[in-house]
Motif scaffolding. Sequence first.
Motif, PDB file in Angstrom:
ATOM      1  N   VAL A  15     -16.982  -8.602   0.844  1.00  0.00           N
ATOM      2  CA  VAL A  15     -15.870  -8.489  -0.097  1.00  0.00           C
ATOM      3  C   VAL A  15     -14.535  -8.392   0.640  1.00  0.00           C
ATOM      4  O   VAL A  15     -14.410  -7.666   1.626  1.00  0.00           O
ATOM      5  N   LEU A  16     -13.544  -9.118   0.127  1.00  0.00           N
ATOM      6  CA  LEU A  16     -12.169  -9.042   0.610  1.00  0.00           C
ATOM      7  C   LEU A  16     -11.323  -8.500  -0.533  1.00  0.00           C
ATOM      8  O   LEU A  16     -11.344  -9.036  -1.641  1.00  0.00           O
ATOM      9  N   THR A  17     -10.597  -7.405  -0.285  1.00  0.00           N
ATOM     10  CA  THR A  17      -9.678  -6.845  -1.277  1.00  0.00           C
ATOM     11  C   THR A  17      -8.319  -7.498  -1.043  1.00  0.00           C
ATOM     12  O   THR A  17      -7.797  -7.460   0.075  1.00  0.00           O
ATOM     13  N   VAL A  18      -7.753  -8.104  -2.093  1.00  0.00           N
ATOM     14  CA  VAL A  18      -6.466  -8.789  -1.985  1.00  0.00           C
ATOM     15  C   VAL A  18      -5.425  -8.011  -2.771  1.00  0.00           C
ATOM     16  O   VAL A  18      -5.568  -7.832  -3.984  1.00  0.00           O
ATOM     17  N   GLU A  19      -4.394  -7.530  -2.072  1.00  0.00           N
ATOM     18  CA  GLU A  19      -3.282  -6.847  -2.737  1.00  0.00           C
ATOM     19  C   GLU A  19      -2.306  -7.915  -3.190  1.00  0.00           C
ATOM     20  O   GLU A  19      -1.771  -8.668  -2.379  1.00  0.00           O
ATOM     21  N   GLN A  20      -2.094  -7.975  -4.493  1.00  0.00           N
ATOM     22  CA  GLN A  20      -1.222  -8.997  -5.054  1.00  0.00           C
ATOM     23  C   GLN A  20       0.146  -8.401  -5.349  1.00  0.00           C
ATOM     24  O   GLN A  20       0.245  -7.390  -6.040  1.00  0.00           O
ATOM     25  N   GLN A  21       1.163  -9.029  -4.815  1.00  0.00           N
ATOM     26  CA  GLN A  21       2.532  -8.578  -5.025  1.00  0.00           C
ATOM     27  C   GLN A  21       3.006  -9.073  -6.386  1.00  0.00           C
ATOM     28  O   GLN A  21       3.010 -10.263  -6.640  1.00  0.00           O
ATOM     29  N   ASN A  22       3.356  -8.163  -7.286  1.00  0.00           N
ATOM     30  CA  ASN A  22       3.816  -8.590  -8.606  1.00  0.00           C
ATOM     31  C   ASN A  22       5.334  -8.462  -8.747  1.00  0.00           C
ATOM     32  O   ASN A  22       5.882  -8.704  -9.803  1.00  0.00           O
ATOM     33  N   VAL A  23       6.006  -8.084  -7.677  1.00  0.00           N
ATOM     34  CA  VAL A  23       7.464  -8.017  -7.677  1.00  0.00           C
ATOM     35  C   VAL A  23       7.950  -8.593  -6.357  1.00  0.00           C
ATOM     36  O   VAL A  23       7.388  -8.317  -5.301  1.00  0.00           O
ATOM     37  N   GLY A  24       8.995  -9.414  -6.413  1.00  0.00           N
ATOM     38  CA  GLY A  24       9.580  -9.954  -5.193  1.00  0.00           C
ATOM     39  C   GLY A  24       8.835 -11.173  -4.692  1.00  0.00           C
ATOM     40  O   GLY A  24       8.030 -11.782  -5.389  1.00  0.00           O
ATOM     41  N   THR A  25       9.126 -11.507  -3.440  1.00  0.00           N
ATOM     42  CA  THR A  25       8.560 -12.728  -2.870  1.00  0.00           C
ATOM     43  C   THR A  25       7.509 -12.435  -1.801  1.00  0.00           C
ATOM     44  O   THR A  25       7.166 -13.306  -1.025  1.00  0.00           O
ATOM     45  N   GLY A  26       7.030 -11.187  -1.747  1.00  0.00           N
ATOM     46  CA  GLY A  26       6.025 -10.823  -0.752  1.00  0.00           C
ATOM     47  C   GLY A  26       4.741 -11.616  -0.923  1.00  0.00           C
ATOM     48  O   GLY A  26       4.332 -11.944  -2.033  1.00  0.00           O
ATOM     49  N   LYS A  27       4.143 -11.948   0.170  1.00  0.00           N
ATOM     50  CA  LYS A  27       2.895 -12.702   0.139  1.00  0.00           C
ATOM     51  C   LYS A  27       1.723 -11.756  -0.087  1.00  0.00           C
ATOM     52  O   LYS A  27       1.768 -10.592   0.296  1.00  0.00           O
ATOM     53  N   ASP A  28       0.669 -12.293  -0.688  1.00  0.00           N
ATOM     54  CA  ASP A  28      -0.549 -11.515  -0.881  1.00  0.00           C
ATOM     55  C   ASP A  28      -1.189 -11.265   0.476  1.00  0.00           C
ATOM     56  O   ASP A  28      -1.189 -12.138   1.348  1.00  0.00           O
ATOM     57  N   ILE A  29      -1.723 -10.055   0.663  1.00  0.00           N
ATOM     58  CA  ILE A  29      -2.442  -9.744   1.893  1.00  0.00           C
ATOM     59  C   ILE A  29      -3.834  -9.254   1.512  1.00  0.00           C
ATOM     60  O   ILE A  29      -4.048  -8.761   0.408  1.00  0.00           O
ATOM     61  N   GLY A  30      -4.763  -9.405   2.413  1.00  0.00           N
ATOM     62  CA  GLY A  30      -6.131  -8.966   2.159  1.00  0.00           C
ATOM     63  C   GLY A  30      -6.599  -7.993   3.219  1.00  0.00           C
ATOM     64  O   GLY A  30      -6.131  -8.013   4.351  1.00  0.00           O
ATOM     65  N   ILE A  31      -7.518  -7.137   2.818  1.00  0.00           N
ATOM     66  CA  ILE A  31      -8.164  -6.200   3.743  1.00  0.00           C
ATOM     67  C   ILE A  31      -9.665  -6.415   3.608  1.00  0.00           C
ATOM     68  O   ILE A  31     -10.200  -6.468   2.495  1.00  0.00           O
ATOM     69  N   ILE A  32     -10.348  -6.545   4.729  1.00  0.00           N
ATOM     70  CA  ILE A  32     -11.796  -6.734   4.717  1.00  0.00           C
ATOM     71  C   ILE A  32     -12.432  -5.470   4.158  1.00  0.00           C
ATOM     72  O   ILE A  32     -12.144  -4.362   4.591  1.00  0.00           O
ATOM     73  N   GLY A  33     -13.294  -5.644   3.164  1.00  0.00           N
ATOM     74  CA  GLY A  33     -13.985  -4.522   2.554  1.00  0.00           C
ATOM     75  C   GLY A  33     -13.486  -4.274   1.144  1.00  0.00           C
ATOM     76  O   GLY A  33     -12.517  -4.880   0.681  1.00  0.00           O
ATOM     77  N   PHE A  34     -14.161  -3.378   0.446  1.00  0.00           N
ATOM     78  CA  PHE A  34     -13.802  -3.047  -0.934  1.00  0.00           C
ATOM     79  C   PHE A  34     -12.940  -1.799  -0.953  1.00  0.00           C
ATOM     80  O   PHE A  34     -13.346  -0.735  -0.499  1.00  0.00           O
ATOM     81  N   LEU A  35     -11.722  -1.957  -1.467  1.00  0.00           N
ATOM     82  CA  LEU A  35     -10.814  -0.834  -1.667  1.00  0.00           C
ATOM     83  C   LEU A  35     -10.421  -0.849  -3.135  1.00  0.00           C
ATOM     84  O   LEU A  35      -9.892  -1.842  -3.632  1.00  0.00           O
ATOM     85  N   LYS A  36     -10.673   0.241  -3.825  1.00  0.00           N
ATOM     86  CA  LYS A  36     -10.324   0.319  -5.240  1.00  0.00           C
ATOM     87  C   LYS A  36      -8.826   0.582  -5.320  1.00  0.00           C
ATOM     88  O   LYS A  36      -8.369   1.680  -5.034  1.00  0.00           O
ATOM     89  N   GLU A  37      -8.048  -0.454  -5.639  1.00  0.00           N
ATOM     90  CA  GLU A  37      -6.598  -0.384  -5.639  1.00  0.00           C
ATOM     91  C   GLU A  37      -6.034  -0.926  -6.938  1.00  0.00           C
ATOM     92  O   GLU A  37      -6.627  -1.788  -7.578  1.00  0.00           O
ATOM     93  N   LYS A  38      -4.847  -0.454  -7.283  1.00  0.00           N
ATOM     94  CA  LYS A  38      -4.109  -1.005  -8.408  1.00  0.00           C
ATOM     95  C   LYS A  38      -3.510  -2.326  -7.922  1.00  0.00           C
ATOM     96  O   LYS A  38      -3.120  -2.448  -6.760  1.00  0.00           O
ATOM     97  N   ASN A  39      -3.435  -3.311  -8.787  1.00  0.00           N
ATOM     98  CA  ASN A  39      -2.907  -4.643  -8.452  1.00  0.00           C
ATOM     99  C   ASN A  39      -3.704  -5.327  -7.349  1.00  0.00           C
ATOM    100  O   ASN A  39      -3.144  -6.000  -6.498  1.00  0.00           O
ATOM    101  N   ALA A  40      -4.999  -5.119  -7.331  1.00  0.00           N
ATOM    102  CA  ALA A  40      -5.849  -5.762  -6.332  1.00  0.00           C
ATOM    103  C   ALA A  40      -6.829  -6.692  -7.032  1.00  0.00           C
ATOM    104  O   ALA A  40      -7.229  -6.462  -8.165  1.00  0.00           O
ATOM    105  N   SER A  41      -7.164  -7.759  -6.337  1.00  0.00           N
ATOM    106  CA  SER A  41      -8.233  -8.640  -6.807  1.00  0.00           C
ATOM    107  C   SER A  41      -9.257  -8.708  -5.683  1.00  0.00           C
ATOM    108  O   SER A  41      -9.001  -8.276  -4.559  1.00  0.00           O
ATOM    109  N   TYR A  42     -10.409  -9.264  -5.992  1.00  0.00           N
ATOM    110  CA  TYR A  42     -11.501  -9.241  -5.025  1.00  0.00           C
ATOM    111  C   TYR A  42     -12.097 -10.631  -4.874  1.00  0.00           C
ATOM    112  O   TYR A  42     -12.281 -11.356  -5.850  1.00  0.00           O
ATOM    113  N   LEU A  43     -12.386 -10.988  -3.627  1.00  0.00           N
ATOM    114  CA  LEU A  43     -13.046 -12.255  -3.319  1.00  0.00           C
ATOM    115  C   LEU A  43     -14.369 -11.929  -2.639  1.00  0.00           C
ATOM    116  O   LEU A  43     -14.411 -11.107  -1.713  1.00  0.00           O
TER     117      LEU A  43
END
Length: 177
Positions: free
Chosen positions: A45-73
């Motif tokens: 699992v890759l946890t992807v933090e999605q930026q919903n404000v501004g022009t920041g790029k999405d970043i991912g962290i290897i592993g499952f992290l239960k986060e707000k504004n996160a999606s999972y691959l």
Amino acid sequence: MKRANRSSVHFSALVKACGRPEPVTLWTDPSDDKRFMSAVRQNRVLTVEQQNVGTGKDIGIIGFLKEKNASYLVFPKSLNRFSGMEVNGIKYELVNQPEAEASISSFTKTDRKNDTRPSRPKKHFSVVLQWTATVNTTHEIEARNLKQAREQALNEQIEVDFSTAKKAVKILEIREM
């Protein structure tokens, strides 16, 4: 997600090494989704933090992290060798996108038989099985002593009917070919 000083890997390198991931949307508590939790345990699992404000790029962290504004691959292969790394350059065109019908039916038990996704190719295995059949029989033997009775019993040619035998099978070895 707190960004620490982590080594990073580019998303396309991750896809090249571990296959094309599938997106997973968690509608309920993750622990209720057996398929997803299996992927978490296998470190796919890759946890992807999605930026919903501004022009920041999405970043991912290897592993499952239960986060707000996160999606999972979920990747088809383990991400162990990238453990703890930050993933940058996420290209969503490299993510397998399920068809509208398949995305709903693939997670329901009743529709799994009708799933239209292509199945994984089957692998070939060499399996060594040990078959055991047990039949107890009683015989009368004339002998001078216990040792001689044992020898006679083992050397005697006795026909045995195995149709009533208690049978067992055990796997001794499995190898992928």
